[in-house]
Write an enzyme that holds these catalytic residues in place. Structure first.
Site, mmCIF file in Angstrom:
data_model
loop_
_atom_site.group_PDB
_atom_site.id
_atom_site.type_symbol
_atom_site.label_atom_id
_atom_site.label_comp_id
_atom_site.label_asym_id
_atom_site.label_seq_id
_atom_site.Cartn_x
_atom_site.Cartn_y
_atom_site.Cartn_z
ATOM 1 N N HIS A 77 -9.617 -6.153 9.082
ATOM 2 C CA HIS A 77 -8.323 -6.575 8.546
ATOM 3 C C HIS A 77 -7.974 -7.932 9.113
ATOM 4 C CE1 HIS A 77 -4.842 -4.997 6.239
ATOM 5 N NE2 HIS A 77 -4.219 -5.987 6.860
ATOM 6 N N ASP A 156 4.680 1.795 5.124
ATOM 7 C CA ASP A 156 4.200 0.412 5.241
ATOM 8 C C ASP A 156 4.398 -0.304 3.909
ATOM 9 O OD1 ASP A 156 2.917 -1.915 6.390
ATOM 10 O OD2 ASP A 156 1.226 -1.436 5.080
ATOM 11 N N ARG A 163 9.873 -6.959 3.759
ATOM 12 C CA ARG A 163 9.667 -8.101 4.669
ATOM 13 C C ARG A 163 9.379 -9.368 3.879
ATOM 14 N NH1 ARG A 163 4.825 -6.428 7.926
ATOM 15 N NH2 ARG A 163 5.022 -8.475 8.872
ATOM 16 N N SER A 178 2.247 -2.708 10.993
ATOM 17 C CA SER A 178 1.872 -2.685 9.582
ATOM 18 C C SER A 178 0.349 -2.580 9.429
ATOM 19 C CB SER A 178 2.390 -3.962 8.904
ATOM 20 O OG SER A 178 1.773 -4.171 7.667
ATOM 21 N N LYS A 182 -2.126 1.117 8.426
ATOM 22 C CA LYS A 182 -3.094 1.249 7.326
ATOM 23 C C LYS A 182 -4.461 1.684 7.856
ATOM 24 C CE LYS A 182 -1.954 -2.909 5.508
ATOM 25 N NZ LYS A 182 -0.563 -3.219 5.805
HETATM 26 N N1 URA Z 1 -1.394 -7.768 7.060
HETATM 27 C C1 URA Z 1 -0.695 -6.595 7.001
HETATM 28 O O1 URA Z 1 -1.209 -5.609 6.505
HETATM 29 N N2 URA Z 1 0.540 -6.567 7.486
HETATM 30 C C2 URA Z 1 1.141 -7.629 8.048
HETATM 31 O O2 URA Z 1 2.271 -7.525 8.483
HETATM 32 C C3 URA Z 1 0.418 -8.839 8.120
HETATM 33 C C4 URA Z 1 -0.863 -8.898 7.608
#
Ligand code: URA
Length: 411
Positions: A77, A156, A163, A178, A182
């Site tokens: 990620h 999320d 956001r 966040s 995931k």
């Molecule tokens: N990627 C995400 O999934 N969340 C964030 O807040 C920033 C980048």
């Protein structure tokens, strides 16, 4: 008696600390958007302690199910960048190396693009997968990439959209919770975090990026995920393309062996960390196996990998205002220009325009003569070449390219 939601918001606004139970109450589905938005702003201004961040992460994971896989699955990620299409290359590349990938991605956030929006630029591509569908696809194709659903990390999904529309993106604990919600929900066993550093990153400051990386590595290990983090340079856009469809085309070019050197380098590095053997990774890329896996992956999610991508009606070149050497193509300003062209959301209900974007032709260290193209704008309404030209700094001094990979971070 439980505190009222307004009292929780006020306590955070005043710099106080909330318990895990209070954080869970604060982000519960029945709390209206306006109260959640006020809480998010209080967090941006006051921060969260590590315990509060853990509480938020747990509440976000508990808002849906947590997938468990009978086999190890890998994930990576990025903390968000400009022109960062690596997931579109890395996911099928790993699958072609025999590493299963089950990944939840996000949409555009602030001035950065999102993998889900990029995938949806591919005609027919679905990013909302049921748990059963995701399982079947990982088993059959070796790779699935989806977004938050009512089953997976729905909180999320809700916080993320709020956001983006309330100026509350740029917060270390909100980013950490966040991302990690995931990863925990999707059941990753091995995770590589690509933490961006530099002005195009959500947290440009190198110290903040390091703290974010260390926090997320710790959160991953708390949840028994074999987690590593690398820092990578986001001072300039990654690759040349910025914008959903343009980045899909660039990712495909990378999978076919003629993508930009920086995207190729980053993907090969990340794949090697997760698959363990650079020779295997290079073979999967050079043999066409990774591209073939991309085609199967896209088709499995309803997409047509051969269909033409959306194209903007207006294509305008941006001439260099003077001769010299490019000192910087400012990633954040380019990201903001692309958002203004229609690739970003002003409200959470907005639809994004997948066709618009910018192709960058010159980066730090490149010579340019006055009038030569610095970039090409793909627009639907009006293009503003002067605003895009202002994203470039040109001077007479020579300039060296900066390194892309800036090191690893441990917890
Ligand atoms: N990627 C995400 O999934 N969340 C964030 O807040 C920033 C980048």
């Amino acid at each position: 008696m439980a505190a009222r939601i307004t009292d929780l918001i006020a306590r955070k606004r005043d710099g106080g600390e909330l318990s895990s139970a209070e954080i869970a109450a604060m982000v519960a589905p029945d709390v209206p958007d306006y109260q959640l938005s006020a809480f998010l702003m209080a967090v941006v201004l006051r921060g969260l302690s590590d315990d509060e961040t853990r509480g938020l992460l747990d509440a976000m994971v508990a808002s849906g199910q947590r997938v468990s896989w009978p086999w190890p699955v890998a994930d990576k990620h990025s903390t968000g960048g400009v022109g960062d299409s690596t997931t579109l290359v890395l996911a099928p590349l790993l699958a072609a190396c025999g590493v299963l990938v089950a990944k939840m991605s996000g949409r555009g956030l602030g001035h950065t693009g999102g993998t889900l929006d990029k995938l949806e630029a591919i005609p027919g591509m679905r990013v909302s997968l049921s748990l059963a569908g995701m399982r079947r696809q990982v088993e059959q194709v070796g790779v699935a990439v989806c977004g938050q659903t009512p089953e997976l990390a729905p909180t999320d999904g809700r916080l993320y959209a709020l956001r983006d529309a309330t100026g509350t993106v740029y917060s270390l604990p909100l980013i950490a919770a966040s991302i990690m919600s995931k990863k925990v929900a999707a059941g990753a066993s091995r995770l590589l975090l690509d933490v961006k550093v530099g002005e195009g990153a959500l947290l440009p400051d190198p110290d903040a990026a390091r703290r974010l990386a260390g926090l997320m590595v710790g959160l991953g290990r708390d949840h028994d995920i074999d987690t590593r983090a690398l820092l990578s340079n986001m001072s300039e856009p990654l690759g040349a393309a910025v914008g959903d469809a343009l980045e899909v085309a660039e990712a495909v070019a990378t999978l076919r062996g003629h993508g930009p050197a920086d995207i190729t380098q980053l993907c090969v590095h990340q794949a090697t960390v997760l698959a363990g053997d650079e020779a295997v990774v290079r073979r999967a890329l050079d043999s066409g196996a990774a591209y073939e896996r991309y085609q199967r992956w896209v088709a499995a999610q309803g997409g047509d990998p051969e269909a033409p991508l959306p194209q903007a009606p207006l294509v305008v070149e941006v001439p260099a205002p003077r001769s010299g050497v490019v000192q910087r193509c400012h990633a954040r300003s380019i990201g903001e220009q692309v958002m203004r062209l229609g690739a970003g959301r002003a409200t959470k209900e907005d639809l994004v325009d997948h066709a618009v974007g910018v192709i960058v032709h010159r980066k730090r260290g490149d010579r340019v003569d006055a009038g030569e193209p610095l970039a090409t704008v793909h627009a639907r309404g009006e293009a503003d070449p002067d605003a895009v030209a202002a994203c470039f700094e040109i001077d007479d001094a020579p300039a060296e390219r900066e390194p892309l990979l800036l090191g690893d971070v441990d917890a």
